[in-house]
Design a protein around this motif. Structure first.
Motif, PDB file in Angstrom:
ATOM      1  N   PHE A  33      -2.373  52.532  46.940  1.00 37.62           N
ATOM      2  CA  PHE A  33      -1.137  53.223  47.299  1.00 37.62           C
ATOM      3  C   PHE A  33      -0.423  53.671  46.029  1.00 37.62           C
ATOM      4  CE2 PHE A  33      -2.075  50.465  50.852  1.00 37.62           C
ATOM      5  CZ  PHE A  33      -1.821  51.280  51.937  1.00 37.62           C
ATOM      6  N   ARG A  34       0.294  54.772  46.115  1.00 36.08           N
ATOM      7  CA  ARG A  34       1.041  55.294  44.969  1.00 36.08           C
ATOM      8  C   ARG A  34       2.504  54.854  44.989  1.00 36.08           C
ATOM      9  NH1 ARG A  34      -1.128  61.508  44.795  1.00 36.08           N
ATOM     10  NH2 ARG A  34      -3.310  60.993  44.490  1.00 36.08           N
ATOM     11  N   ALA A  35       2.881  54.117  45.983  1.00 34.31           N
ATOM     12  CA  ALA A  35       4.268  53.659  46.100  1.00 34.31           C
ATOM     13  C   ALA A  35       4.605  52.720  44.945  1.00 34.31           C
ATOM     14  CB  ALA A  35       4.468  52.934  47.424  1.00 34.31           C
ATOM     15  N   SER A  36       5.892  52.536  44.718  1.00 33.35           N
ATOM     16  CA  SER A  36       6.299  51.598  43.676  1.00 33.35           C
ATOM     17  C   SER A  36       5.847  50.188  44.061  1.00 33.35           C
ATOM     18  CB  SER A  36       7.816  51.625  43.497  1.00 33.35           C
ATOM     19  OG  SER A  36       8.452  51.102  44.653  1.00 33.35           O
ATOM     20  N   LYS A  37       5.680  49.365  43.070  1.00 36.03           N
ATOM     21  CA  LYS A  37       5.197  47.998  43.289  1.00 36.03           C
ATOM     22  C   LYS A  37       6.112  47.234  44.239  1.00 36.03           C
ATOM     23  CE  LYS A  37       3.936  43.791  40.867  1.00 36.03           C
ATOM     24  NZ  LYS A  37       3.891  43.090  39.583  1.00 36.03           N
ATOM     25  N   ILE A  38       7.415  47.364  44.066  1.00 36.46           N
ATOM     26  CA  ILE A  38       8.365  46.625  44.912  1.00 36.46           C
ATOM     27  C   ILE A  38       8.304  47.093  46.361  1.00 36.46           C
ATOM     28  CG2 ILE A  38      10.345  48.119  44.389  1.00 36.46           C
ATOM     29  CD1 ILE A  38      10.492  44.320  44.916  1.00 36.46           C
ATOM     30  N   MET A  39       8.150  48.405  46.586  1.00 41.04           N
ATOM     31  CA  MET A  39       8.077  48.909  47.953  1.00 41.04           C
ATOM     32  C   MET A  39       6.779  48.463  48.623  1.00 41.04           C
ATOM     33  SD  MET A  39      10.927  50.221  48.532  1.00 41.04           S
ATOM     34  CE  MET A  39      10.598  50.831  50.150  1.00 41.04           C
ATOM     35  N   LEU A  40       5.679  48.475  47.886  1.00 41.47           N
ATOM     36  CA  LEU A  40       4.410  48.008  48.425  1.00 41.47           C
ATOM     37  C   LEU A  40       4.489  46.525  48.774  1.00 41.47           C
ATOM     38  CD1 LEU A  40       1.489  48.506  49.188  1.00 41.47           C
ATOM     39  CD2 LEU A  40       0.866  48.187  46.786  1.00 41.47           C
ATOM     40  N   GLU A  41       5.088  45.728  47.905  1.00 41.89           N
ATOM     41  CA  GLU A  41       5.242  44.296  48.175  1.00 41.89           C
ATOM     42  C   GLU A  41       6.082  44.053  49.423  1.00 41.89           C
ATOM     43  OE1 GLU A  41       6.799  42.769  44.513  1.00 41.89           O
ATOM     44  OE2 GLU A  41       4.820  42.736  43.544  1.00 41.89           O
ATOM     45  N   ARG A  42       7.157  44.822  49.579  1.00 38.01           N
ATOM     46  CA  ARG A  42       8.011  44.675  50.768  1.00 38.01           C
ATOM     47  C   ARG A  42       7.245  45.009  52.045  1.00 38.01           C
ATOM     48  NH1 ARG A  42      13.540  47.590  48.626  1.00 38.01           N
ATOM     49  NH2 ARG A  42      14.145  45.924  47.188  1.00 38.01           N
ATOM     50  N   ALA A  43       6.482  46.103  52.007  1.00 34.48           N
ATOM     51  CA  ALA A  43       5.706  46.504  53.186  1.00 34.48           C
ATOM     52  C   ALA A  43       4.627  45.471  53.506  1.00 34.48           C
ATOM     53  CB  ALA A  43       5.081  47.877  52.970  1.00 34.48           C
ATOM     54  N   MET A  44       3.949  44.971  52.486  1.00 35.23           N
ATOM     55  CA  MET A  44       2.891  43.991  52.700  1.00 35.23           C
ATOM     56  C   MET A  44       3.452  42.674  53.252  1.00 35.23           C
ATOM     57  SD  MET A  44       0.555  44.733  49.307  1.00 35.23           S
ATOM     58  CE  MET A  44      -0.378  43.239  49.469  1.00 35.23           C
ATOM     59  N   ALA A  45       4.667  42.338  52.875  1.00 36.11           N
ATOM     60  CA  ALA A  45       5.278  41.087  53.320  1.00 36.11           C
ATOM     61  C   ALA A  45       5.925  41.190  54.696  1.00 36.11           C
ATOM     62  CB  ALA A  45       6.316  40.631  52.292  1.00 36.11           C
ATOM     63  N   HIS A  46       6.142  42.403  55.177  1.00 38.67           N
ATOM     64  CA  HIS A  46       6.836  42.581  56.458  1.00 38.67           C
ATOM     65  C   HIS A  46       5.903  42.219  57.609  1.00 38.67           C
ATOM     66  CE1 HIS A  46       9.340  44.179  59.579  1.00 38.67           C
ATOM     67  NE2 HIS A  46      10.282  44.449  58.685  1.00 38.67           N
ATOM     68  N   PRO A  47       6.344  41.337  58.505  1.00 41.44           N
ATOM     69  CA  PRO A  47       5.467  40.903  59.603  1.00 41.44           C
ATOM     70  C   PRO A  47       5.148  41.990  60.625  1.00 41.44           C
ATOM     71  CG  PRO A  47       7.691  40.041  59.903  1.00 41.44           C
ATOM     72  CD  PRO A  47       7.656  40.693  58.551  1.00 41.44           C
ATOM     73  N   ASN A  48       5.932  43.067  60.666  1.00 39.94           N
ATOM     74  CA  ASN A  48       5.710  44.120  61.662  1.00 39.94           C
ATOM     75  C   ASN A  48       4.967  45.332  61.104  1.00 39.94           C
ATOM     76  OD1 ASN A  48       7.180  42.387  63.190  1.00 39.94           O
ATOM     77  ND2 ASN A  48       8.900  43.754  63.546  1.00 39.94           N
ATOM     78  N   ILE A  49       4.475  45.232  59.869  1.00 43.07           N
ATOM     79  CA  ILE A  49       3.745  46.344  59.262  1.00 43.07           C
ATOM     80  C   ILE A  49       2.303  45.926  59.009  1.00 43.07           C
ATOM     81  CG2 ILE A  49       3.516  47.862  57.250  1.00 43.07           C
ATOM     82  CD1 ILE A  49       6.518  47.829  56.946  1.00 43.07           C
ATOM     83  N   GLU A  50       1.390  46.757  59.495  1.00 39.83           N
ATOM     84  CA  GLU A  50      -0.038  46.574  59.220  1.00 39.83           C
ATOM     85  C   GLU A  50      -0.489  47.722  58.329  1.00 39.83           C
ATOM     86  OE1 GLU A  50      -4.414  46.661  61.407  1.00 39.83           O
ATOM     87  OE2 GLU A  50      -2.609  46.824  62.630  1.00 39.83           O
ATOM     88  N   LEU A  51      -1.062  47.404  57.171  1.00 43.22           N
ATOM     89  CA  LEU A  51      -1.561  48.420  56.257  1.00 43.22           C
ATOM     90  C   LEU A  51      -3.052  48.615  56.503  1.00 43.22           C
ATOM     91  CD1 LEU A  51       0.156  47.246  52.971  1.00 43.22           C
ATOM     92  CD2 LEU A  51       0.921  49.010  54.517  1.00 43.22           C
ATOM     93  N   ARG A  52      -3.475  49.878  56.656  1.00 45.56           N
ATOM     94  CA  ARG A  52      -4.892  50.197  56.856  1.00 45.56           C
ATOM     95  C   ARG A  52      -5.307  51.254  55.841  1.00 45.56           C
ATOM     96  NH1 ARG A  52      -6.714  50.373  63.038  1.00 45.56           N
ATOM     97  NH2 ARG A  52      -8.641  50.801  61.933  1.00 45.56           N
ATOM     98  N   PRO A  53      -5.731  50.802  54.653  1.00 45.63           N
ATOM     99  CA  PRO A  53      -6.192  51.766  53.648  1.00 45.63           C
ATOM    100  C   PRO A  53      -7.550  52.333  54.029  1.00 45.63           C
ATOM    101  CG  PRO A  53      -6.495  49.516  52.864  1.00 45.63           C
ATOM    102  CD  PRO A  53      -5.788  49.429  54.194  1.00 45.63           C
ATOM    103  N   ASN A  54      -7.943  53.383  53.342  1.00 43.97           N
ATOM    104  CA  ASN A  54      -9.237  54.050  53.560  1.00 43.97           C
ATOM    105  C   ASN A  54      -9.408  54.535  54.999  1.00 43.97           C
ATOM    106  OD1 ASN A  54     -10.179  53.495  50.860  1.00 43.97           O
ATOM    107  ND2 ASN A  54     -10.444  51.382  51.517  1.00 43.97           N
ATOM    108  N   THR A  55      -8.321  54.906  55.634  1.00 36.40           N
ATOM    109  CA  THR A  55      -8.355  55.299  57.044  1.00 36.40           C
ATOM    110  C   THR A  55      -7.729  56.669  57.231  1.00 36.40           C
ATOM    111  OG1 THR A  55      -8.175  52.971  57.679  1.00 36.40           O
ATOM    112  CG2 THR A  55      -7.689  54.603  59.375  1.00 36.40           C
ATOM    113  N   VAL A  56      -8.410  57.517  57.989  1.00 34.08           N
ATOM    114  CA  VAL A  56      -7.882  58.841  58.315  1.00 34.08           C
ATOM    115  C   VAL A  56      -7.858  59.020  59.832  1.00 34.08           C
ATOM    116  CG1 VAL A  56      -8.626  59.923  56.157  1.00 34.08           C
ATOM    117  CG2 VAL A  56     -10.154  59.933  58.128  1.00 34.08           C
TER     118      VAL A  56
END
Length: 110
Positions: free
Chosen positions: A23-46
């Motif tokens: 991800f190109r997001a800032s480190k702090i924003m990525l950490e917040r998203a990864m820590a949020h229980p209601n967010i699922e990150l799916r890289p390499n997906t289109v």
């Protein structure tokens, strides 16, 4: 990332799809998203297809993992498209009609 975090105020689950593995997001924003229980990150997906378009009612997404080639379906009730801070919508050429670009807020209306 900011959009995904914002959407958790309205949705019980937010699935963030990204076509790359990093991800190109800032480190702090990525950490917040990864820590949020209601967010699922799916890289390499289109997104291959939006399901329910014919009925004018989004019912799901047909997805493809760009590394493995595996496809699956994700049931969804809505879709939010974010192109980033400096969008380059080449991937949407011929699929979308851009009616306005608000450069002061970096937002496109289709």
């Amino acid at each position: 990332m900011e959009e995904a975090l914002f959407l958790t105020r309205f949705a019980s689950k937010v699935t963030l799809l990204h076509r790359r593995d990093a991800f190109r997001a800032s480190k702090i924003m990525l950490e917040r998203a990864m820590a949020h229980p209601n967010i699922e990150l799916r890289p390499n997906t289109v997104v291959v297809e939006v399901l329910g378009v014919e009925e004018k009612d989004v019912k799901g997404l047909k997805l493809k993992n760009v590394k493995t080639g595996m496809e699956d379906e994700l049931p969804v009730k809505g879709l939010f498209l974010a192109l980033g801070m400096s969008p380059t919508p080449r991937c949407l050429k011929g699929r979308w009609t851009w009616t306005r670009m608000d450069t002061s807020r970096r937002r496109a209306t289709c």
